[in-house]
Design a protein around this motif. Structure first.
Motif, mmCIF file in Angstrom:
data_model
loop_
_atom_site.group_PDB
_atom_site.id
_atom_site.type_symbol
_atom_site.label_atom_id
_atom_site.label_comp_id
_atom_site.label_asym_id
_atom_site.label_seq_id
_atom_site.Cartn_x
_atom_site.Cartn_y
_atom_site.Cartn_z
ATOM 1 N N SER A 91 33.514 50.134 27.181
ATOM 2 C CA SER A 91 32.830 48.887 27.491
ATOM 3 C C SER A 91 31.525 49.142 28.233
ATOM 4 N N THR A 92 30.565 48.218 28.059
ATOM 5 C CA THR A 92 29.395 48.230 28.923
ATOM 6 C C THR A 92 29.704 47.427 30.195
ATOM 7 N N GLY A 93 30.930 46.903 30.290
ATOM 8 C CA GLY A 93 31.336 46.236 31.530
ATOM 9 C C GLY A 93 32.154 44.978 31.326
ATOM 10 N N LEU A 111 43.528 50.473 30.159
ATOM 11 C CA LEU A 111 42.768 51.699 30.367
ATOM 12 C C LEU A 111 41.336 51.419 29.909
ATOM 13 N N VAL A 112 40.344 51.644 30.768
ATOM 14 C CA VAL A 112 38.973 51.367 30.335
ATOM 15 C C VAL A 112 38.079 52.598 30.483
ATOM 16 N N TYR A 113 37.239 52.815 29.488
ATOM 17 C CA TYR A 113 36.266 53.907 29.482
ATOM 18 C C TYR A 113 34.878 53.308 29.698
ATOM 19 N N LEU A 114 34.220 53.735 30.755
ATOM 20 C CA LEU A 114 32.918 53.163 31.085
ATOM 21 C C LEU A 114 31.867 54.275 31.184
ATOM 22 N N PRO A 115 30.624 53.981 30.780
ATOM 23 C CA PRO A 115 29.550 54.959 30.970
ATOM 24 C C PRO A 115 29.192 55.033 32.459
ATOM 25 N N GLY A 139 27.940 59.974 30.127
ATOM 26 C CA GLY A 139 27.238 59.677 28.883
ATOM 27 C C GLY A 139 26.998 58.188 28.819
ATOM 28 N N ASN A 140 26.466 57.728 27.679
ATOM 29 C CA ASN A 140 26.189 56.296 27.558
ATOM 30 C C ASN A 140 27.371 55.585 26.890
ATOM 31 N N PHE A 141 27.193 54.285 26.641
ATOM 32 C CA PHE A 141 28.283 53.501 26.048
ATOM 33 C C PHE A 141 28.748 54.082 24.713
ATOM 34 N N ASP A 142 27.782 54.485 23.892
ATOM 35 C CA ASP A 142 28.132 54.968 22.554
ATOM 36 C C ASP A 142 29.083 56.163 22.647
ATOM 37 N N GLU A 143 28.849 57.004 23.638
ATOM 38 C CA GLU A 143 29.705 58.179 23.809
ATOM 39 C C GLU A 143 31.085 57.799 24.347
ATOM 40 N N ALA A 144 31.103 56.803 25.222
ATOM 41 C CA ALA A 144 32.386 56.315 25.737
ATOM 42 C C ALA A 144 33.224 55.752 24.585
ATOM 43 N N LEU A 145 32.571 55.028 23.692
ATOM 44 C CA LEU A 145 33.276 54.445 22.546
ATOM 45 C C LEU A 145 33.789 55.540 21.614
ATOM 46 N N GLU A 146 32.960 56.564 21.380
ATOM 47 C CA GLU A 146 33.384 57.682 20.534
ATOM 48 C C GLU A 146 34.657 58.314 21.079
ATOM 49 N N GLU A 147 34.700 58.437 22.382
ATOM 50 C CA GLU A 147 35.866 59.068 23.000
ATOM 51 C C GLU A 147 37.125 58.220 22.776
ATOM 52 N N VAL A 148 36.971 56.918 22.932
ATOM 53 C CA VAL A 148 38.123 56.031 22.719
ATOM 54 C C VAL A 148 38.581 56.086 21.260
ATOM 55 N N ALA A 256 19.096 45.117 30.928
ATOM 56 C CA ALA A 256 20.205 44.294 30.438
ATOM 57 C C ALA A 256 21.340 45.208 29.976
ATOM 58 N N THR A 257 22.157 45.688 30.924
ATOM 59 C CA THR A 257 23.146 46.725 30.614
ATOM 60 C C THR A 257 24.183 46.278 29.571
ATOM 61 N N ALA A 258 24.423 44.988 29.466
ATOM 62 C CA ALA A 258 25.429 44.505 28.510
ATOM 63 C C ALA A 258 25.000 44.739 27.061
ATOM 64 N N ILE A 259 23.694 44.927 26.850
ATOM 65 C CA ILE A 259 23.208 45.161 25.479
ATOM 66 C C ILE A 259 22.486 46.510 25.380
ATOM 67 N N LYS A 260 22.838 47.401 26.297
ATOM 68 C CA LYS A 260 22.228 48.746 26.286
ATOM 69 C C LYS A 260 23.062 49.642 25.370
ATOM 70 N N ILE A 261 22.852 49.493 24.080
ATOM 71 C CA ILE A 261 23.666 50.178 23.081
ATOM 72 C C ILE A 261 22.744 50.706 21.975
ATOM 73 N N GLY A 262 22.881 51.978 21.649
ATOM 74 C CA GLY A 262 21.983 52.604 20.669
ATOM 75 C C GLY A 262 22.554 52.669 19.268
ATOM 76 N N ARG A 263 23.889 52.668 19.185
ATOM 77 C CA ARG A 263 24.534 52.740 17.872
ATOM 78 C C ARG A 263 25.594 51.651 17.767
ATOM 79 N N PRO A 264 25.174 50.404 17.588
ATOM 80 C CA PRO A 264 26.130 49.292 17.576
ATOM 81 C C PRO A 264 27.087 49.371 16.392
ATOM 82 N N VAL A 265 28.351 49.262 16.699
ATOM 83 C CA VAL A 265 29.393 49.363 15.674
ATOM 84 C C VAL A 265 29.238 48.283 14.600
ATOM 85 N N ASN A 266 28.895 47.074 15.035
ATOM 86 C CA ASN A 266 28.862 45.945 14.094
ATOM 87 C C ASN A 266 27.460 45.624 13.581
ATOM 88 N N TRP A 267 26.607 46.648 13.495
ATOM 89 C CA TRP A 267 25.208 46.396 13.104
ATOM 90 C C TRP A 267 25.102 45.712 11.746
#
Ligand code: PLP
Length: 346
Positions: A91-93, A111-115, A139-148, A256-267
């Motif tokens: 999550s970005t939060g 269980l939450v994974y946060l950058p 790492g950033n959000f994208d990396e946290a998501l990859e880990e999950v 705007a940390t809630a939208i600080k995402i470089g590789r959005p899953v739902n693009w």
């Protein structure tokens, strides 16, 4: 026994349901499923003083302070229904704040994974407050998501249920924003402006409007307008280039940390919403986001976190460029509450 009521094609469940769950008949959920709910939804649609036909849909009024609650109530309901013992999310939060609260209500471990270092103070506090186990990823959000995804999605380890935006139930819950906008206005607006991060919400809202059309409530649909921050605008760039593949941003940055995402899953879903609705994407600077945040706070009395001010910043650009007219009804989706990010400087 729940009673079914149909008003202008909108199907309601009128037992004691409010918010998201009053639309249970529009959700793909079996009748016997017991909602895990904190009273999410039914948020105010606030007319702005500054422009005649401009409204803010204030999602900060949800139980944990963001629209994420609309999806989380469904996803956690399903997790509980299928017998999961724990839930996991990157999550970005706000997703983690919401997941932690709904998991607590459902009696599930969370269980939450946060950058590390990229989550606004209020959101981290909420995750801890509600008893989630927090893993900070370097790492950033994208990396946290990859880990999950690597740990819990691709590799189904026991009964840990993933709640990320790849989870279809979350989008189903979020589509109720469209139903409420329609009901509160009494008609479908010309434009709906949404901040775009992982890019699920703009699609979810579009899906809601599309379904209103499909069930014959209306034959109209709004243009969906997605707004990203300049330093984190992969969907905007992909839209502009008319590319078939996502043009990712390797090191996203924005206040705007809630939208600080470089590789959005739902693009691709976001682009579908924009294209099908004849809408468009915009990118705005952090400076204009903070200006908009200040206007909402000081001229309108609406306190939002930075990502949620992006739609007003985008609206100003769109007006200026003649992309939308003053006489069109426009709804800005203010996604999260000001208290989420008390350290923002403006
Ligand atoms: C999650 C979130 C967004 C972005 O929504 P997506 O569905 O990821 O595009 C925007 N604003 C706030 C406050 C959020 O929490």
């Amino acid at each position: 026994m729940p009673l079914e009521v149909v008003i202008k094609g909108l199907r309601f469940e009128t037992s004691s349901a409010r918010g998201v769950w009053k639309y249970k008949l529009m959700l793909p959920v079996k009748k016997e499923v017991e909602p895990v709910s904190l009273g999410e939804g039914d948020t105010p649609l606030i007319p702005l003083k500054s422009h005649k036909r401009l409204f803010v849909k204030f999602e900060g009024a949800n139980p944990t302070g963001s629209f994420k609650d609309r999806g989380m109530t469904l996803a956690v309901t399903i997790a509980k229904y299928i017998g999961a013992k724990s839930v996991v999310v990157a999550s970005t939060g706000n997703t983690s704040a919401s997941a932690a609260a709904y998991a607590a209500k459902a009696g599930l471990e969370c269980l939450v994974y946060l950058p590390r270092g990229s989550v606004a103070r209020g959101k981290l506090f909420q995750a801890l407050l509600h008893g989630a186990k927090v893993v900070e990823v370097d790492g950033n959000f994208d990396e946290a998501l990859e880990e999950v995804i690597a740990r819990y999605v691709d590799n189904t380890q026991g009964h840990v249920y993933p709640l990320n935006s790849v989870n279809p139930w979350r989008l189903e819950g979020q589509k109720t924003i469209a139903f409420e906008i329609y009901q509160q206005l009494g008609f479908v607006p010309e434009n709906v402006v949404v901040p775009v991060g992982n890019a699920g919400n703009i699609y979810a809202i579009w899906k809601g409007f599309r379904e209103l059309r499909e069930v014959g409530v209306t034959d109209r649909a709004p243009r969906m307008i997605g707004v990203q921050a300049e330093g984190a605008s992969p969907v905007f760039k992909t839209w502009l280039a008319k590319a078939d593949e996502l043009l990712p941003v390797e090191r996203p940055y924005t206040v705007a940390t809630a939208i600080k995402i470089g590789r959005p899953v739902n693009w691709l879903k976001a682009l579908t919403a924009v294209r099908e609705s004849n809408g468009f994407m915009l990118s705005v600077s952090d400076a204009t986001i903070l200006e908009a945040l200040k206007t909402l706070a000081r001229s309108e009395g609406i306190g939002v976190e930075p990502a949620s001010a992006a739609p007003l910043a985008g609206y100003r650009v769109a007006l200026e460029q003649g992309l939308i007219g003053q006489d069109e009804t426009t709804v800005l989706v203010a996604t999260g509450h000001a208290l989420k990010d008390p350290e923002v400087r403006f």
